[in-house]
Design an enzyme around this catalytic site. Structure first.
Site, PDB file in Angstrom:
ATOM      1  CB  ILE A 698      38.956  22.524 -38.403  1.00 34.09           C
ATOM      2  CG1 ILE A 698      37.524  22.517 -37.863  1.00 34.09           C
ATOM      3  CG2 ILE A 698      39.770  21.374 -37.845  1.00 34.09           C
ATOM      4  CD1 ILE A 698      36.727  21.297 -38.279  1.00 34.09           C
ATOM      5  N   GLY A 699      38.458  25.985 -38.189  1.00 34.09           N
ATOM      6  CA  GLY A 699      37.785  27.073 -38.887  1.00 34.09           C
ATOM      7  C   GLY A 699      37.490  28.215 -37.944  1.00 34.09           C
ATOM      8  N   GLY A 701      35.057  32.058 -37.860  1.00 34.07           N
ATOM      9  CA  GLY A 701      34.158  32.974 -38.544  1.00 34.07           C
ATOM     10  C   GLY A 701      33.690  34.064 -37.621  1.00 34.07           C
ATOM     11  CB  VAL A 706      34.580  25.429 -36.367  1.00 38.85           C
ATOM     12  CG1 VAL A 706      34.074  23.992 -36.489  1.00 38.85           C
ATOM     13  CG2 VAL A 706      33.462  26.417 -36.666  1.00 38.85           C
ATOM     14  CE  LYS A 721      28.678  27.612 -36.009  1.00 40.95           C
ATOM     15  NZ  LYS A 721      27.455  28.197 -36.611  1.00 40.95           N
ATOM     16  CG  ASP A 830      24.749  33.003 -44.335  1.00 42.62           C
ATOM     17  OD1 ASP A 830      25.563  32.801 -43.415  1.00 42.62           O
ATOM     18  OD2 ASP A 830      25.051  33.623 -45.374  1.00 42.62           O
TER      19      ASP A 830
END
Length: 1019
Positions: A698-699, A701, A706, A721, A830
């Site tokens: 779903i993600g 980076g 993820v 993750k 962050d």
């Protein structure tokens, strides 16, 4: 015919001495060879800084260097050097090739650095070279074919990168080629499959290889016995022609995106003994025609296989291990499998199997491992699983099994692990099971088992989980003999009596869960032995009396739940010294003020339904005390701070030790990753690993992907993750993983994402979080991300202002807790809209603590070796100094406030002007604030409120850190904005406007004192 005459006498006298002299020269030359080789060895030891592992390399008049353990000679000349596992830290010197007859060199499992040692090209007779498990890096040289005589080349488990050069395919004599587990990020030459002499080929665990298919010619390797290419980005199907590889004994193509069906021709391989096609996307059914006569290992796990388990598997007389777990197989387990005489390892978990377990399992073979968990199996449990007395691991949880547990399990002394939870077993647990001498973990939760707790326990048991059963009676006083117990979960049973003092004598106990029983009486106070205890839950009982103050001195306690009892009196101030992730003292009869250290947002629901309790903070959801009734002296406050910091340091050391240990240790029986939990879990590591598939992503980076993973039959979901899957984790990612575990493993707040556990081994780092149904804030604010399929929430909905304000408030509470309420303040470094996650009710939670750092004390700066963060959110001072404090988070949060109010992105695709600069320029140019606000959400009823949050973002993004508010002050303003009572009362107040102030001063010179007059003016 001429007459032969003898030589004159004087010639004989000259010739004989010459012969003697020449023979002596030859003997001297031969004797010098060993001496020269010994000098090479001694020089080699000196070059490598005299490693202690080579202490036996000492010249001796009585023995030759050929007797040294690492040396093999033939005809008094060195032919082999075995220098593995010697902790060598230096490069290979060129003079090693002065050993002219060297044919075999093994330097594996050392710490040798540098590029491929081309100095070995001069070892002209070298046939065998093993450089595996070192720190070699860079490319394999393109002229490696200069080592033309090589028959064995093992370069595995290094950091070689780029392509595997085509020149390696010109080593035509190669029999063994191992290149697995490195960092190749290019291609491998298809010509490798043309090396006709190859017997072993291993390219596995190189997940950066350019995706490729198995070439058509790979089946031409007629001599190949061992073929391994797991996790190499193979796609496409497995060709039917695989049956042409007539010598093949071992095949591993797991962890690849292969598709299609497993060809039946695999099973026609006459010599095949081990088959691994696990963790791929292979679908379809298992071929019914199986004739691989020598097949001893079948691993088809982690695929999408459907249909039945073939009956013909019952004819594989040599089958030792059968792993079909994590597929979609259905129907029953064939009875024929139970008659296989060699069968030892059965793993069928995580399928859709139904029917009963054939009763003859274990009757005809010596079972060591039997796993049939997470299916739909019914009926009784096999009686003879441990008939051969070799069963080690037993897992059948999450089925519909019923009846009584076989009494034979109580006589199975070899058992190490028993997991039978979440079934319908009834009756008593076999008496001998509690005393099984090797058993370390007994998990029987979620059944209908009954009986009293045993008076004696196996000294090997470290984990007992029997929750949600019908165990009754008292906890025996002999519990003090359960010396090695670490986890004891007997919650939701019918236990009665008191919590015995003897229970407090268990020195290694980390988790004690006795909630939802019928326990009564007062709690023991002599708990000094509970130094390892991290979780204590005695909720929903009838326990009375005071809370022992000694609980406050348990150094590792992070979770305390005493709710729903009859406890009375004051909350001991010592409890405030604990650093608790979870605290629940609600629904008791407690009275008086709560300790000052417990007055923070993390515990705002921890004291409900205690009418006699009060707090000095109105946000604690209980009555407000007289201000002086609970004030602490400065001396006491200082003592609490000191003790709290000391406790925090202890906990951090424990967490660091746990993380380091998890990297070094493997699972008991196979090298499965190690799970370290920080919350109560309703899943296992296997549930996580089985969900690491592309369709669950779903993600993605900089630190990895993820995944959204369903972990049990109840449909519970987690977010995972995946930090890395390389052998040697990138140092930057390693630091981020450690930071995330250190911090999230030790804090808990409703507005900070919950880290459930971490899973770690050499080549895998996973962080498992609670799943946030509404993804991240940026996917709701910015139009181009709303329809992103990766977000998991693709939609056309507009996030209205009340929800945006709620999100701002929640994120501010999380940051405020980090800056002010943690024993050591935490800066996130962050903060951005993509790191603010939203649950199903749009409650905000701060996430991604990979860059977070702890401060020694509030306001004190910490030094950074490098700038880290995201463009558009970075505070100006962060780019110019290595010392930062909480104010960098305030700046980043100010940018988030500007995003919430304007709908713009932090950088807005403008490299010259970030959102903070744009907002200030908008004010400086005299433009109305209303023109900057998001047109999708503003109307006449909320424009003033949105405007003031916009102004708050302006204050937070001041250039000078000293002019920015603290997060506590930011939270105060947002609380006023969200408080309807405050909004009604202030209608009559003078409306303050911050715009003239900003127009008459530069952004970086905004007077600090003027922040306090900023209010939320809503009409």
């Amino acid at each position: 015919m001429p007459r032969l005459t003898s030589s004159p006498p004087h010639i004989h006298f000259f010739y004989i001495p010459c012969l003697v002299f020449l023979c002596s020269l030859s003997h001297v030359a031969e004797s010098q060879i060993p001496d020269q080789e010994q000098q090479v060895l001694l020089k080699l030891r000196q070059t490598w800084q005299d490693p202690s592992s080579l202490d036996n390399w000492v010249p001796s008049n009585s023995t030759s260097h050929c007797t040294w353990p690492e040396v093999t000679c033939q005809d008094d000349s060195i032919t082999e050097l075995k220098l593995a596992n010697l902790n060598i830290n230096y490069p290979i010197p060129p003079f090693i090739c002065d050993l002219n007859n060297l044919t075999r060199l093994d330097l594996s499992n050392n710490n040798i650095p540098g590029e491929f040692p081309t100095v070995l090209y001069n070892c002209s007779k070298l046939l065998y070279l093993d450089l595996s498990q070192n720190y070699f890096e860079g490319p394999i040289p393109s002229d490696i074919d200069g080592m033309a005589n090589l028959q064995v080349l093992i370069l595995a488990a290094n950091s070689f990168s780029f392509n595997v050069p085509a020149s390696i395919t010109r080593l035509q004599r190669l029999r063994i080629l191992h290149l697995y587990q490195s960092e190749y990020n290019g291609t491998y030459p298809e010509e490798i499959f043309g090396l006709s002499n190859l017997e072993e080929l291993s390219l596995g665990y190189n997940d950066k290889f350019v995706p490729s298919q198995l070439p058509q010619n790979f089946t031409a390797l007629k001599k190949l016995r061992f073929f391994s290419m797991p996790q190499t980005n193979l796609y496409g199907g497995i060709p039917e022609t695989i049956s042409d590889m007539e010598a093949l004994e071992y095949l591993d193509l797991g962890i690849n995106p292969l598709t299609g069906e497993i060809p039946g021709s695999i099973f026609a391989l006459r010599n095949l003994s081990e088959l691994y096609v696990y963790r791929t996307n292979v679908s379809g059914s298992i071929p019914q025609k199986v004739s691989a006569a020598n097949l001893s290992v079948i691993d088809l796990s982690f695929n999408n296989l459907m249909g039945n388990i073939p009956e013909v598997f019952g004819k594989l007389k040599n089958l030792y291990s059968l792993n079909l777990g994590f597929n979609q197989l259905s129907a029953g387990i064939p009875k024929g499998i139970t008659h296989l005489p060699a069968l030892s390892d059965v793993r069928l978990s995580n399928n859709n199997l139904s029917g009963t377990i054939p009763p003859d399992f274990g009757k005809f073979s010596l079972l060591r491992r039997f796993e049939v968990a997470y299916s739909n199996l019914t009926g009784a449990f096999p009686e003879q699983l441990c008939h051969g007395g070799t069963l080690i691991r037993l897992a059948a949880m999450d089925n519909n099994l019923n009846g009584e547990l076989p009494k034979s399990l109580g006589n199975c002394s070899t058992l190490l692990l028993v997991m039978l939870h979440n079934n319908g077993f009834t009756g008593n647990a076999p008496g001998g099971l509690w005393m099984s001498r090797n058993l370390t973990a007994l998990i029987l939760s979620g059944n209908g088992l009954s009986g009293e707790l045993p008076k004696e326990l196996s000294p090997s048991l470290t984990r007992i989980e029997i929750s949600s059963n019908k165990f009754f009676g008292k906890i025996p006083s002999t519990v003090s003999s359960w010396r090695n117990l670490r986890v004891f979960d007997a919650s939701n049973n019918l236990l009665r009596g008191t919590v015995p003092t003897e229970l407090t004598e268990l020195p290694f106990l980390t988790t004690l869960l006795l909630g939802q029983n019928e326990l009564s009486g007062i709690l023991p106070t002599d708990i000094v032995s509970w130094k390892s205890l991290t979780t204590l839950n005695l909720s929903h009982n009838k326990i009375s009396g005071p809370i022992p103050s000694e609980i406050g001195f348990l150094p590792g306690l992070t979770q305390l739940d005493l709710s729903d009892n009859q406890l009375s009196g004051l909350i001991p101030p010592e409890i405030g010294q604990l650093i608790l992730n979870r605290l629940n003292l609600s629904s008791n009869r407690l009275s008086g003020p709560i300790p000052a250290k417990l007055e923070n947002a993390a515990y705002d629901t921890s004291f409900l339904n205690n009418p006699g309790l009060c707090a000095s903070n109105s946000f604690m959801r209980i009555n407000v005390c007289n201000a002086q009734s609970h004030s602490l002296s400065k001396t006491n406050l200082t003592l609490i701070v000191i003790l709290t910091i000391a406790a925090a340091m202890c906990i951090l050391l424990v967490v660091l030790f746990t993380i380091r240990a998890s990297r070094k240790n493997r699972d008991w029986f196979d090298s499965t990753p190690k799970l370290t939990s920080f919350q109560s879990l309703n899943f296992m590591e296997s549930n996580i690993l089985s969900g690491l598939k592309e369709h669950n992503v779903i993600g993605s980076g900089g630190s990895g992907k993820v995944y959204r993973i369903i972990v049990n039959h109840s449909g519970d979901v987690v977010a995972v993750k995946r930090i890395s899957n390389n052998q040697k984790l990138n140092e930057k990612l390693e630091k981020q993983f450690v930071a995330e575990v250190e911090i999230l493993g030790n804090i808990k707040h409703r507005h900070i994402v919950k880290l459930l556990c971490c899973i770690s081994c050499e080549n895998l780092k996973l962080l498992v979080y609670e799943y946030m149904e509404n993804s991240s804030l940026d996917h709701w604010l910015h139009k181009k991300k709303r329809l992103s399929p990766m977000s998991g929430v693709a939609n056309n909905m507009i996030l209205d202002w009340p929800n945006r304000l709620q999100i701002a408030l929640g994120a501010a509470k999380g940051l405020c807790y980090m800056h002010n309420d943690c024993s050591s303040p935490i800066i996130h470094r962050d903060v951005k809209s993509s790191n603010i996650l939203l649950d199903s009710e749009f409650n905000a939670k701060i996430a991604d603590f990979g860059l977070a750092r702890m401060l020694a004390k509030p306001g004190e700066a910490v030094s950074m070796t490098a700038v880290a963060g995201s463009f558009g959110y970075l505070a100006p001072e962060y780019a110019h100094t290595t010392r930062v404090n909480e104010k960098i988070d305030v700046y980043s949060f100010g940018v988030v406030l500007l995003e919430l109010t304007t709908g713009r992105e932090a950088n807005d695709e403008d490299e010259d002007m970030c959102l903070a600069d744009w907002a200030w320029r908008h004010i400086q140019d005299g433009n109305p604030i209303s023109d900057a606000l998001d047109e999708e959400i503003k109307d006449d009823s909320n424009v003033d409120e949105i405007s003031n949050v916009f102004k708050l973002g302006i204050f937070c993004t001041a250039t000078l850190p000293s002019t920015r508010p603290t997060m506590k002050e930011v939270l105060q303003v947002l609380l006023k904005c969200s408080d309807p009572l405050y909004n009604v009362e202030k209608k009559s107040r003078h409306k303050f406007d911050v715009i003239p102030l900003l127009e008459n001063s530069k952004h970086e010179e905004t007077p600090r004192s003027d922040f306090h007059v900023l209010e939320c003016n809503t009409y």
